[in-house]
Design a protein around this motif. Structure first.
Motif, PDB file in Angstrom:
ATOM      1  N   UNK A 182       0.920  -1.180   0.081  1.00 47.85           N
ATOM      2  CA  UNK A 182      -0.218  -0.091   0.041  1.00 47.85           C
ATOM      3  C   UNK A 182       0.787   1.428   0.080  1.00 47.85           C
ATOM      4  N   UNK A 183       1.908   1.196   0.967  1.00 47.88           N
ATOM      5  CA  UNK A 183       2.856   2.573   1.019  1.00 47.88           C
ATOM      6  C   UNK A 183       3.559   2.701  -0.357  1.00 47.88           C
ATOM      7  N   UNK A 184       3.976   1.556  -0.998  1.00 48.30           N
ATOM      8  CA  UNK A 184       4.844   1.768  -2.257  1.00 48.30           C
ATOM      9  C   UNK A 184       3.853   2.213  -3.179  1.00 48.30           C
ATOM     10  N   UNK A 185       2.615   1.752  -3.465  1.00 47.79           N
ATOM     11  CA  UNK A 185       1.858   2.137  -4.521  1.00 47.79           C
ATOM     12  C   UNK A 185       1.404   3.432  -4.357  1.00 47.79           C
ATOM     13  N   UNK A 186       1.226   3.988  -2.940  1.00 47.46           N
ATOM     14  CA  UNK A 186       0.645   5.178  -2.629  1.00 47.46           C
ATOM     15  C   UNK A 186       1.833   6.287  -2.892  1.00 47.46           C
ATOM     16  N   UNK A 187       3.156   5.848  -2.944  1.00 43.85           N
ATOM     17  CA  UNK A 187       4.324   6.803  -3.286  1.00 43.85           C
ATOM     18  C   UNK A 187       4.244   6.889  -4.798  1.00 43.85           C
ATOM     19  N   UNK A 188       4.033   5.901  -5.685  1.00 41.37           N
ATOM     20  CA  UNK A 188       4.234   5.764  -7.061  1.00 41.37           C
ATOM     21  C   UNK A 188       2.890   6.849  -7.572  1.00 41.37           C
ATOM     22  N   UNK A 189       1.609   6.629  -6.855  1.00 40.27           N
ATOM     23  CA  UNK A 189       0.369   7.542  -7.269  1.00 40.27           C
ATOM     24  C   UNK A 189       0.766   9.126  -7.064  1.00 40.27           C
ATOM     25  N   UNK A 190       1.271   9.249  -6.022  1.00 37.94           N
ATOM     26  CA  UNK A 190       1.546  10.545  -5.520  1.00 37.94           C
ATOM     27  C   UNK A 190       2.490  11.128  -6.421  1.00 37.94           C
ATOM     28  N   UNK A 191       3.574  10.343  -6.922  1.00 37.07           N
ATOM     29  CA  UNK A 191       4.483  10.707  -7.994  1.00 37.07           C
ATOM     30  C   UNK A 191       3.989  11.258  -9.186  1.00 37.07           C
ATOM     31  N   UNK A 192       2.987  10.261  -9.773  1.00 39.24           N
ATOM     32  CA  UNK A 192       2.318  10.571 -11.001  1.00 39.24           C
ATOM     33  C   UNK A 192       1.562  11.754 -10.837  1.00 39.24           C
ATOM     34  N   UNK A 193       0.901  12.012  -9.889  1.00 38.88           N
ATOM     35  CA  UNK A 193      -0.014  13.343  -9.613  1.00 38.88           C
ATOM     36  C   UNK A 193       0.758  14.614  -9.907  1.00 38.88           C
ATOM     37  N   UNK A 194       2.259  14.333  -9.056  1.00 40.03           N
ATOM     38  CA  UNK A 194       3.069  15.537  -9.474  1.00 40.03           C
ATOM     39  C   UNK A 194       3.452  15.755 -10.720  1.00 40.03           C
ATOM     40  N   UNK A 195       3.969  14.535 -11.447  1.00 38.73           N
ATOM     41  CA  UNK A 195       4.212  14.862 -12.773  1.00 38.73           C
ATOM     42  C   UNK A 195       3.262  15.128 -13.772  1.00 38.73           C
ATOM     43  N   UNK A 196       1.578  14.993 -13.609  1.00 34.33           N
ATOM     44  CA  UNK A 196       1.030  15.167 -14.350  1.00 34.33           C
ATOM     45  C   UNK A 196       0.335  16.696 -14.320  1.00 34.33           C
ATOM     46  N   UNK A 197       0.735  17.088 -13.030  1.00 35.94           N
ATOM     47  CA  UNK A 197       0.397  18.557 -12.728  1.00 35.94           C
ATOM     48  C   UNK A 197       1.799  19.518 -12.804  1.00 35.94           C
ATOM     49  N   UNK A 198       2.873  19.017 -13.497  1.00 35.55           N
ATOM     50  CA  UNK A 198       3.693  19.754 -13.526  1.00 35.55           C
ATOM     51  C   UNK A 198       4.572  20.180 -12.549  1.00 35.55           C
TER      52      UNK A 198
END
Length: 239
Positions: free
Chosen positions: A29-45
């Motif tokens: 769960x923690x590992x996926x949450x970190x990836x999902x958060x990273x993608x949100x950062x990428x998608x929002x510049x």
């Protein structure tokens, strides 16, 4: 056994690493949450990892402890480290055209998950995947590309052949080939190949120490959507 604790893991440590975990290892769960958060950062510049410092590079010289394995397509538009906004040492990446699998690819994924201890494996597909389009064309016309490229197409065909009718790929209302359904079927089949076809990964999933996630990257929005989950990442498929 004491030496095994201090030295870097090797392929010989496969069975050891599937039964013991570092105390600081994140949960799936923690590992996926970190990836999902990273993608949100990428998608929002708002990416945090455009580069890595000399100090950080030096700190990784003694070994690696990635928190995720990503099996992705070789497409130049979808570098996993960038679209998930992860830094050096954070993701163990395996890439092939069409994220197809064969023994050395599965072995590489197992190395990341079972030897290095990454608690989540992500199969990352994407929009406009040429390998899936070529496989669909092969099913429709029987034409196969030349050279070794045909091996890639042959590896994708079984994923989409199961959702064909009278030899033709599923079609959308427009009458065009429904490439969305085909590429998502390929992602899901790849997930099952890893989660069920690898005894080590299957055991780790059953033990709750690993999860396998099928996801799709949008070239347009930069967002990653969950398509399939085997294990517990605290999220459900949304497409």
């Amino acid at each position: 056994m004491a030496d095994d604790v201090t030295r870097r893991p090797t392929l010989r440590d496969h069975s050891l690493m599937t039964t013991s975990e570092p105390s600081n290892r994140p949960t799936p769960r923690e590992a996926w949450a970190a990836l999902a958060a990273g993608n949100r950062r990428f998608a929002t510049d708002a990416a945090e990892h455009p580069s890595q410092s000399r100090t950080h590079r030096a700190a990784l010289d003694s070994g690696q402890s990635p928190s995720a394995v990503v099996l992705g397509c070789s497409d130049s538009r979808v570098p996993p480290e960038l679209v998930l906004d992860q830094g050096l040492g954070e993701v163990f990446v395996v890439r092939t055209a069409g994220h197809v699998t064969e023994p050395t690819i599965v072995g590489s994924v197992e190395y990341g998950a079972l030897v290095l201890g990454a608690p989540v494996v992500v199969v990352l597909g994407h929009e406009s995947c040429g390998a899936v389009a070529a496989a669909a064309q092969t099913l429709e016309s029987g034409d196969r590309p030349g050279g070794a490229v045909s091996a890639v197409v042959d590896a994708v065909v079984p994923s989409i052949a199961g959702i064909t009718a009278a030899g033709a790929p599923v079609r959308a209302e427009s009458g065009e080939v429904d490439v969305v359904a085909l590429r998502r079927a390929h992602v899901r089949r790849t997930v099952r190949e890893l989660a069920e076809g690898s005894a080590g990964i299957a055991a780790a999933v059953a033990a709750g120490t690993c999860a396998v996630v099928g996801a799709e990257y949008s070239l347009t929005t930069g967002e990653v959507t969950v398509l399939d989950v085997v294990g517990d990442i605290g999220a459900e498929p949304t497409a």
